[in-house]
Scaffold this motif. Structure first.
Motif, PDB file in Angstrom:
ATOM      1  N   VAL A   1       4.281  -1.111   3.944  1.00 11.87           N
ATOM      2  CA  VAL A   1       3.368   0.178   3.766  1.00 11.87           C
ATOM      3  C   VAL A   1       4.481   1.436   3.994  1.00 11.87           C
ATOM      4  O   VAL A   1       5.073   1.240   4.366  1.00 11.87           O
TER       5      VAL A   1
ATOM      6  N   LEU B   1      -7.696  -1.700   2.266  1.00 16.20           N
ATOM      7  CA  LEU B   1      -7.621   0.432   2.607  1.00 16.20           C
ATOM      8  C   LEU B   1      -8.773   0.444   3.183  1.00 16.20           C
ATOM      9  O   LEU B   1      -9.586  -0.469   2.795  1.00 16.20           O
TER      10      LEU B   1
ATOM     11  N   VAL C   1       1.356  -1.367   0.142  1.00 17.48           N
ATOM     12  CA  VAL C   1       0.027   0.238  -0.067  1.00 17.48           C
ATOM     13  C   VAL C   1       0.803   1.710  -0.073  1.00 17.48           C
ATOM     14  O   VAL C   1       2.019   0.904   0.442  1.00 17.48           O
TER      15      VAL C   1
ATOM     16  N   VAL D   1      -5.138   3.257   6.236  1.00 18.06           N
ATOM     17  CA  VAL D   1      -5.017   2.456   6.146  1.00 18.06           C
ATOM     18  C   VAL D   1      -5.668   1.156   6.830  1.00 18.06           C
ATOM     19  O   VAL D   1      -5.056   1.626   8.619  1.00 18.06           O
TER      20      VAL D   1
ATOM     21  N   THR E   1      -3.500  -5.542   5.797  1.00 17.15           N
ATOM     22  CA  THR E   1      -2.148  -5.540   6.067  1.00 17.15           C
ATOM     23  C   THR E   1      -1.398  -6.512   6.135  1.00 17.15           C
ATOM     24  O   THR E   1      -0.378  -7.443   5.403  1.00 17.15           O
TER      25      THR E   1
END
Length: 354
Positions: A168, A276, A144, A156, A161
């Motif tokens: 990230v 996201l 991301v 985020v 994630t």
């Protein structure tokens, strides 16, 4: 003075002029556009003759519009496009053909290193040590990438994630978050001298620097257009988003522009929504209820393998502007690695806007 402007989705406008006593003189407009009646071109020249050299784009366009015969038909041309060409002439802007463009397309690299390479390569262009460069990215892992001014916690989902093994990183340009996977994303950067976009507004520079990829997509049968401020879209959905960063040259002199674009080749929309946080306000602004419907992948629209799409994009750029093979130099690579260690790979940078 000489200025050129390729109107996005239109034709090339060329303006030659002189400045005497602070006013435009001997103005001559030309190009490969279509214009009726014939005398309209003389009306455009006459409208610009004597205009103060400091006149802005909107005011120049207004002068042209007021002078055109009522029956005028413009195809591939607009009064604003002529005005932009005038401003580019006055700013002594350069053109794509003024440069020997270099291509960098190397092995997959980490997301943090890509962020660093964008900064290093654009700084080298600003310093005059590197020619204008098209860099096509290859990713070694999913990521991301959030905009320079975005809030990490707002954009985020850390649980998502972690679950999907997505890193990230924060880039130096503004704009929104993007989700990238190695086989599902096509990303490229243009690092160009500031003079290439001289005389263009910030918004116009996006359209100007995106125009070549619109033509490349057209070559593949995709009718795409620039959608202000920073999207590339088709009638079935958005396919790409762009972002920019301006860098000052050494000693405060002329600098360079970083313009990078991420294109959706085959996005996993479900995974995107898990990593996201796409807020309701943003979705309402886009006029749609579903984030999945906002992006339509190139794979579905072209039916071509990702690598073939990239090869055709590069070939299209080469035909239009010339392109020679290059590489990241050892010195550039060392500087980029140092930036990863001190900036782009650090929690302090990634969470600089918590």
């Amino acid at each position: 003075m000489h200025g050129e402007y390729k109107i996005p989705g239109g034709k090339l406008v060329v303006v030659d002029l002189e400045v005497e006593g602070g006013a435009l003189r001997d103005v001559r407009v030309a190009g490969d556009f279509f214009l009726e009646p014939d005398e309209a071109i003389q009306a455009i020249d006459a409208a610009l003759e004597g205009a103060p050299a400091h006149t802005g784009t909107a005011a120049l366009a207004a002068r042209i519009e007021a002078a055109l015969p009522e029956s005028t038909v413009m195809l591939g041309l607009s009064a604003e496009g002529v005005a932009v060409a005038v401003r580019r002439a006055l700013a002594q802007a350069t053109e794509w053909s003024d440069y020997d463009w270099q291509l960098i397309h190397e092995a997959p690299q980490s997301p943090a290193l890509h962020m660093a390479l964008d900064e290093v390569i654009t700084a080298e262009v600003a310093a005059g040590r590197r020619p204008p460069t098209l860099r096509v990215w290859e990713w070694d892992s999913p990521a991301v990438i959030i905009g320079s001014f975005q809030s990490l916690r707002n954009e985020v989902d850390p649980a998502g994630t972690e679950r999907h093994g997505v890193s990230v990183v924060r880039r130096i340009s503004g704009g929104g978050a993007m989700f990238a996977e190695p086989s599902s994303t096509i990303t490229y950067s243009l690092s160009v001298p500031e003079s290439l976009v001289s005389g263009l507004s910030f918004a116009d520079s996006y359209a100007y620097l995106d125009d070549w990829v619109l033509e490349a997509l057209a070559d593949m049968g995709i009718k795409a257009w620039y959608q202000p401020l920073n999207d590339i879209a088709t009638e079935v959905g958005k396919i790409a988003g762009a972002a920019q960063k301006r860098m000052v040259g050494p000693g405060g002199g002329p600098g360079a522009v970083l313009h990078h674009v991420t294109m959706s080749y085959d996005i996993d929309a479900d995974k995107m929504l898990e990593v996201l946080r796409i807020g309701k306000e943003k979705m309402s602004d886009k006029g749609t209820r579903s984030a999945k419907k906002r992006v339509d992948p190139l794979r579905r629209q072209t039916g071509l393998p990702r690598q073939v799409v990239i090869e055709r994009m590069i070939a299209s750029f080469r035909r239009r502007h010339g392109l020679t093979a290059g590489r990241v130099t050892d010195a550039e690579a060392a500087r980029a690695e140092k930036l990863v260690a001190t900036k782009f790979g650090t929690p302090e940078w990634t969470a600089r806007v918590p």
